[in-house]
Structures are given as C-alpha cells and as structure tokens.
Design an enzyme around this catalytic site. Structure first.
Site, PDB file in Angstrom:
ATOM      1  N   ASN A   9     -50.246  -0.031 -10.267  1.00  8.52           N
ATOM      2  CA  ASN A   9     -50.782   0.512  -9.019  1.00  8.52           C
ATOM      3  C   ASN A   9     -51.739   1.666  -9.354  1.00  8.52           C
ATOM      4  OD1 ASN A   9     -51.061   2.264  -6.746  1.00  8.52           O
ATOM      5  ND2 ASN A   9     -49.420   1.153  -5.736  1.00  8.52           N
ATOM      6  N   HIS A  12     -53.378   6.169  -7.361  1.00  5.76           N
ATOM      7  CA  HIS A  12     -53.444   7.602  -7.668  1.00  5.76           C
ATOM      8  C   HIS A  12     -54.621   7.990  -8.557  1.00  5.76           C
ATOM      9  CE1 HIS A  12     -50.189   8.330  -5.119  1.00  5.76           C
ATOM     10  NE2 HIS A  12     -49.382   7.520  -5.775  1.00  5.76           N
ATOM     11  N   HIS A  45     -53.326  -0.042  -2.455  1.00  5.46           N
ATOM     12  CA  HIS A  45     -52.837   0.010  -1.079  1.00  5.46           C
ATOM     13  C   HIS A  45     -53.939   0.607  -0.211  1.00  5.46           C
ATOM     14  CE1 HIS A  45     -49.407   1.532   1.795  1.00  5.46           C
ATOM     15  NE2 HIS A  45     -50.344   0.860   2.424  1.00  5.46           N
ATOM     16  N   ARG A  47     -54.736   2.061   2.879  1.00  7.98           N
ATOM     17  CA  ARG A  47     -54.026   2.650   4.030  1.00  7.98           C
ATOM     18  C   ARG A  47     -54.956   2.836   5.211  1.00  7.98           C
ATOM     19  NH1 ARG A  47     -49.268   5.450   4.071  1.00  7.98           N
ATOM     20  NH2 ARG A  47     -47.988   5.171   2.235  1.00  7.98           N
ATOM     21  N   ARG A  51     -56.396   7.330   2.463  1.00  8.13           N
ATOM     22  CA  ARG A  51     -56.177   8.585   1.721  1.00  8.13           C
ATOM     23  C   ARG A  51     -56.401   8.441   0.214  1.00  8.13           C
ATOM     24  NH1 ARG A  51     -49.665   9.115   2.363  1.00  8.13           N
ATOM     25  NH2 ARG A  51     -50.205   8.914   4.543  1.00  8.13           N
ATOM     26  N   GLU A  72     -52.104  -4.244  -1.076  1.00  6.35           N
ATOM     27  CA  GLU A  72     -51.017  -3.892  -0.149  1.00  6.35           C
ATOM     28  C   GLU A  72     -51.632  -3.470   1.174  1.00  6.35           C
ATOM     29  OE1 GLU A  72     -48.643  -0.786  -1.779  1.00  6.35           O
ATOM     30  OE2 GLU A  72     -47.978  -2.004  -3.447  1.00  6.35           O
ATOM     31  N   THR A 103     -44.677   4.891   0.696  1.00  7.51           N
ATOM     32  CA  THR A 103     -43.984   3.856   1.466  1.00  7.51           C
ATOM     33  C   THR A 103     -42.477   4.061   1.356  1.00  7.51           C
ATOM     34  OG1 THR A 103     -45.779   2.456   0.660  1.00  7.51           O
ATOM     35  CG2 THR A 103     -44.043   1.374   1.921  1.00  7.51           C
ATOM     36  N   GLU A 154     -41.081  -8.409  -2.564  1.00  3.67           N
ATOM     37  CA  GLU A 154     -40.942  -7.290  -3.487  1.00  3.67           C
ATOM     38  C   GLU A 154     -39.798  -6.425  -2.977  1.00  3.67           C
ATOM     39  OE1 GLU A 154     -44.496  -5.519  -4.946  1.00  3.67           O
ATOM     40  OE2 GLU A 154     -43.537  -3.575  -5.223  1.00  3.67           O
ATOM     41  N   HIS A 195     -41.393   0.531  -6.634  1.00  2.91           N
ATOM     42  CA  HIS A 195     -41.303   1.847  -6.001  1.00  2.91           C
ATOM     43  C   HIS A 195     -40.405   2.799  -6.773  1.00  2.91           C
ATOM     44  CE1 HIS A 195     -41.612   5.029  -3.100  1.00  2.91           C
ATOM     45  NE2 HIS A 195     -42.643   4.362  -2.631  1.00  2.91           N
TER      46      HIS A 195
END
Ligand code: PXP
Length: 242
Positions: A9, A12, A45, A47, A51, A72, A103, A154, A195
């Site tokens: 992922n 970040h 992801h 959003r 963000r 996502e 999440t 998932e 996660h």
C-alpha cells in the site's frame, strides 16, 4: 505450494508528498520500486477527501506502472464511475468515514446492499477482480460469496495486530480469524489479509496457510525510512512465505 502474494500500500508515499504540496516523493516511483523488489501488486485508496492518493495518481499509475493495481474505494457513485473508467486490475471495497484516521473496521454488508451488489456485477464485467474488506465473521463470508458474488475477501486484521503489537493475548482473535478464513476457502473465496500488519504480526498471521495475499502499508513504508523500500518489501516477502 504457491507463494503468498504481497500487495504494497503506497498511500503514505502520497501522504508525505502532500505534507509539503510538492510533487515528490512520487507514488509511481514507489510502485516501480515495489515491482523491482518483488511485490505482487500495489494498493492505493482513493478517499473521498483525497487526503493521500488523488485522481491523477490513479491515472498515472494505471498508464505507466507495470505492476497490478489494487484500488480501494468506498461504495459510492463517484468511486464507481472512476473505477469503471480506469479498470484497475483489482478493486477492494472498504468502508469510509470522513473523520477516521484509517479504515477502522470491515464493511457493514447490510448497508446499501443492493447498490453494492449492482456495482460489483458491473465492475466484474468491466474486468476487475472484486474483493470486500470484512471482519472475520462467517455471516459476512457467506454474504460476500453468495449474495455479492465477490472473488475474494480481505480480512481486517487491525484488532489482532494491535493485540500482538501491545504484547497482549491474541489467541482468541487468531482462532476466530483462522476459522473464518478456513470457512471462506471452503465456499470458494480467495482470502486476503490486511491492516496494521508489522513484521511480528505478519510472522504470526502467515501461519494461516489459506491466506493468499497480504496488503501492507503503514509499517512497510515507515520501515523504508530506515532500511529502504526494497529491503522492507523483501523482509515481508520472506516472512509471509516462511
Ligand atoms: N488493506 C485495506 C483494505 C486497507 O484499507 C488498508 C489501509 O488503507 C490496508 C490494507 C493497509 O493497512 P496498513 O497501512 O495498516 O498496513
């Protein structure tokens, strides 16, 4: 035995970029590094509040990266339209609350059920593999398979990872997750996990042989600051296939 896959992922990387409003560090560069160092896919992801990853990141990644993209999204009309347009290899539906830091839990599969089913059918026809981010509950696995016709689920591993990382007893949660995963496989679902995963929790969760894919972000990108993204990917690949 077939190797477990690692999805990285890269949200970040965009978080750090956005902190200064510059055009670096570049998520595309992260995706290319991920591919070179043995990751199987990258997760982003998109959003509602953009963000971290934004629409242009998705566009650029889809056009230029050579690694499968796992997008996502929340189950909204806007995200549905974007996903139809960009046809990511994989789509994972996740719940989204505007004020959450990350999440926080799995999907509520009873919410807007018919809409979600309708868009899943269309997105599958459009060529994307569909996954649902859920809690380790037998009822949710049954719904995912028999109502939504998802390809995969998932399992949200946030709770067990927090217990492991805080050195608390995680055995009950582990048993619950394993039972749900084994059930999911018995009804024909492919199972992923994600996660909050660190090296330590990855080591414990990878004992569940039926997990086919791990999606890992925050810890992996964080550790890259110290060891480099190539090294942190290699570390996780080794751990999940121990
Ligand atoms: N899988 C899903 C479905 C997620 O929503 C997230 C967080 O965006 C992750 C995996 C990665 O979680 P983490 O960043 O804690 O490793």
């Amino acid at each position: 035995m077939k190797k477990k896959r690692l999805g990285v992922n890269i949200d970040h990387v965009a978080t750090v970029r956005n902190a200064r409003g510059e055009n670096y560090p570049d998520p595309l560069r992260a995706a290319n590094f991920a591919k070179t160092h043995g990751a199987d896919s990258v997760t982003i992801h998109l959003r509602e509040d953009r963000r971290h990853i934004n629409d242009n990141d998705l566009k650029v990644l889809k056009k230029k990266s050579k690694i499968p993209i796992n997008l996502e999204i929340a189950a909204t009309n806007e995200m549905f339209r974007i996903a139809m347009k960009y046809k990511p290899d994989f789509i994972c539906f996740v719940p989204e609350k505007r004020k959450e830091i990350t999440t926080e839990g799995g999907l509520n599969l009873d919410y807007n059920k018919q809409f979600l089913k309708k868009i899943i059918t269309k997105l599958k026809k459009n060529g994307s593999r569909i996954s649902l981010f859920i809690e380790p509950k037998i009822r949710d696995l049954k719904l995912a398979k028999f109502y939504f016709n998802a390809d995969c689920v998932e399992i949200h591993t946030g709770k067990i990872c927090r217990l492991i990382n805080n050195k608390k007893n995680y055995q009950n949660e582990f048993r619950k997750i394993k039972k749900a995963i084994d059930f999911g496989v018995s009804i024909g679902l492919e199972i992923h996990a994600g996660h909050g995963i660190t090296y330590k929790s990855a080591r414990i969760l990878s004992k569940i042989i039926n997990i086919k894919e791990f999606n890992i972000g925050h810890f992996l990108i964080g550790d890259s600051i110290f060891v480099g993204i190539g090294r942190s990917i290699k570390n996780f690949k080794k751990i999940i296939n121990q």
